[in-house]
Write an enzyme that holds these catalytic residues in place. Structure first.
Site, PDB file in Angstrom:
ATOM      1  CE  LYS A  11      -3.556  -2.816   2.062  1.00  0.00           C
ATOM      2  NZ  LYS A  11      -4.734  -2.951   2.912  1.00  0.00           N
ATOM      3  CG  HIS A  94      -6.759  -3.177  -2.764  1.00  0.00           C
ATOM      4  ND1 HIS A  94      -7.321  -2.460  -1.742  1.00  0.00           N
ATOM      5  CD2 HIS A  94      -6.107  -4.216  -2.191  1.00  0.00           C
ATOM      6  CE1 HIS A  94      -7.009  -3.047  -0.586  1.00  0.00           C
ATOM      7  NE2 HIS A  94      -6.278  -4.114  -0.836  1.00  0.00           N
ATOM      8  CD  GLU A 166      -7.271  -8.025  -0.496  1.00  0.00           C
ATOM      9  OE1 GLU A 166      -6.265  -8.399   0.109  1.00  0.00           O
ATOM     10  OE2 GLU A 166      -7.445  -6.845  -0.879  1.00  0.00           O
ATOM     11  N   GLY A 233      -1.414  -7.468   3.609  1.00  0.00           N
ATOM     12  CA  GLY A 233      -1.142  -6.046   3.796  1.00  0.00           C
ATOM     13  C   GLY A 233      -0.150  -5.842   4.930  1.00  0.00           C
ATOM     14  N   GLY A 234      -0.666  -5.503   6.098  1.00  0.00           N
ATOM     15  CA  GLY A 234       0.166  -5.146   7.257  1.00  0.00           C
ATOM     16  C   GLY A 234       1.324  -6.102   7.527  1.00  0.00           C
TER      17      GLY A 234
HETATM   18  P1  13P Z   1      -4.287  -6.406   5.733  1.00  0.00           P
HETATM   19  O1  13P Z   1      -3.504  -7.679   5.615  1.00  0.00           O
HETATM   20  O2  13P Z   1      -3.500  -5.290   6.359  1.00  0.00           O
HETATM   21  O3  13P Z   1      -5.625  -6.632   6.366  1.00  0.00           O
HETATM   22  O4  13P Z   1      -4.583  -5.901   4.242  1.00  0.00           O
HETATM   23  C1  13P Z   1      -5.149  -6.772   3.332  1.00  0.00           C
HETATM   24  C2  13P Z   1      -5.106  -6.169   1.995  1.00  0.00           C
HETATM   25  O5  13P Z   1      -5.844  -5.238   1.694  1.00  0.00           O
HETATM   26  C3  13P Z   1      -4.133  -6.699   1.023  1.00  0.00           C
HETATM   27  O6  13P Z   1      -4.374  -6.202  -0.243  1.00  0.00           O
END
Ligand code: 13P
Length: 248
Positions: A11, A94, A166, A233-234
């Site tokens: 991100k 996304h 997602e 993500g994180g």
């Molecule tokens: P998180 O793993 O931070 O929840 O984010 C998921 C995401 O949006 C990956 O594209």
């Protein structure tokens, strides 16, 4: 057998030095594994990352692109610009792009088509909001998102795309869909692909789960029959955590 694919979506995080530091910590640890590993950095770090990943098996992804070849689209990045750098994958649609930048199923479709035409592999994101889930609309929403995203995309090309399920309520919230819930929707996505393209394609296409994936829940998620990987993500922002996820 579908090769699992774990992609880190950074991100809007990491300036170039930070991006290189992270890539240097993971690039040699993903070689010769049974998992395909991708990092999706900001646009500005892509070229520098490409230089350092050299002969490693680590793949490079972008987080967005425009559907036109070129033109007066201030601030946008074309598929050929990404291809020129040596990018392999591009995340398309996304939920954050849909939510904050008005992306629609139709623009997702245009981007998927252009990415494929340019030789990039799209990671096509779909997912429902909490309201939609509570209103029992999950399957309708997913069907619309998947069918429009792949409108006018042929069989040979769809095999080279990845779908990422997602659920929006699970992104960055710490709430994960249970592995059963995720597998149920992912199996449904596979059935949509089967209806449109036949069983050969539906058995080959890889479908990821994304939403609060971390070292503590990745094994359970990856044990599900229809889940072929994760969009992270994180937990992709720190090398140790990301490698733990990759080595589920
Ligand atoms: P998180 O793993 O931070 O929840 O984010 C998921 C995401 O949006 C990956 O594209």
């Amino acid at each position: 057998m579908r090769k699992p694919i774990i992609a880190g979506n950074w991100k809007m995080h990491k300036v170039t030095d930070e991006a290189l530091e992270l890539v240097n910590k993971i690039k040699d640890k993903v070689n010769e594994t049974d998992v395909e590993v991708v990092v999706c950095s900001s646009f500005v770090a892509l070229s520098e990352i490409k230089k350092v990943i050299g002969g490693s098996d680590l793949k490079l992804g972008a987080q967005n692109m425009h559907w036109e070849d070129e033109g007066a689209y201030t601030g946008e990045i074309s598929a050929s610009m990404l291809k020129d750098i040596g990018v392999d994958y591009v995340i398309i649609g996304h939920s954050e792009r849909r939510q904050y930048f008005n992306e629609s199923n139709e623009t997702v479709n245009k981007k998927v088509i252009k990415a494929i035409e340019t030789g990039l592999k799209p990671i096509v994101c779909v997912g429902e909001t909490l309201d939609q889930r509570d209103g029992k609309k999950t399957f309708d929403i997913i069907k619309e998102q998947v069918l429009v995203a792949f409108d006018n995309v042929n069989k040979e090309d769809v095999i080279n795309t990845v779908v990422a399920y997602e659920p929006i309520w699970a992104i960055g919230t710490g709430k994960t869909a249970s592995s059963n819930e995720a597998n149920e929707v992912i199996s449904y996505i596979r059935s949509l692909i089967q209806d449109k393209y036949g069983v050969g394609v539906s058995e080959e296409i890889r479908i990821q789960y994304g939403g609060s994936v971390k070292p503590t829940n990745v094994t359970e998620i990856m044990n599900e029959t229809d889940i072929d990987g994760a969009l992270v993500g994180g937990a992709s922002l720190e090398s140790e955590k990301f490698l733990e996820v990759v080595n589920f």
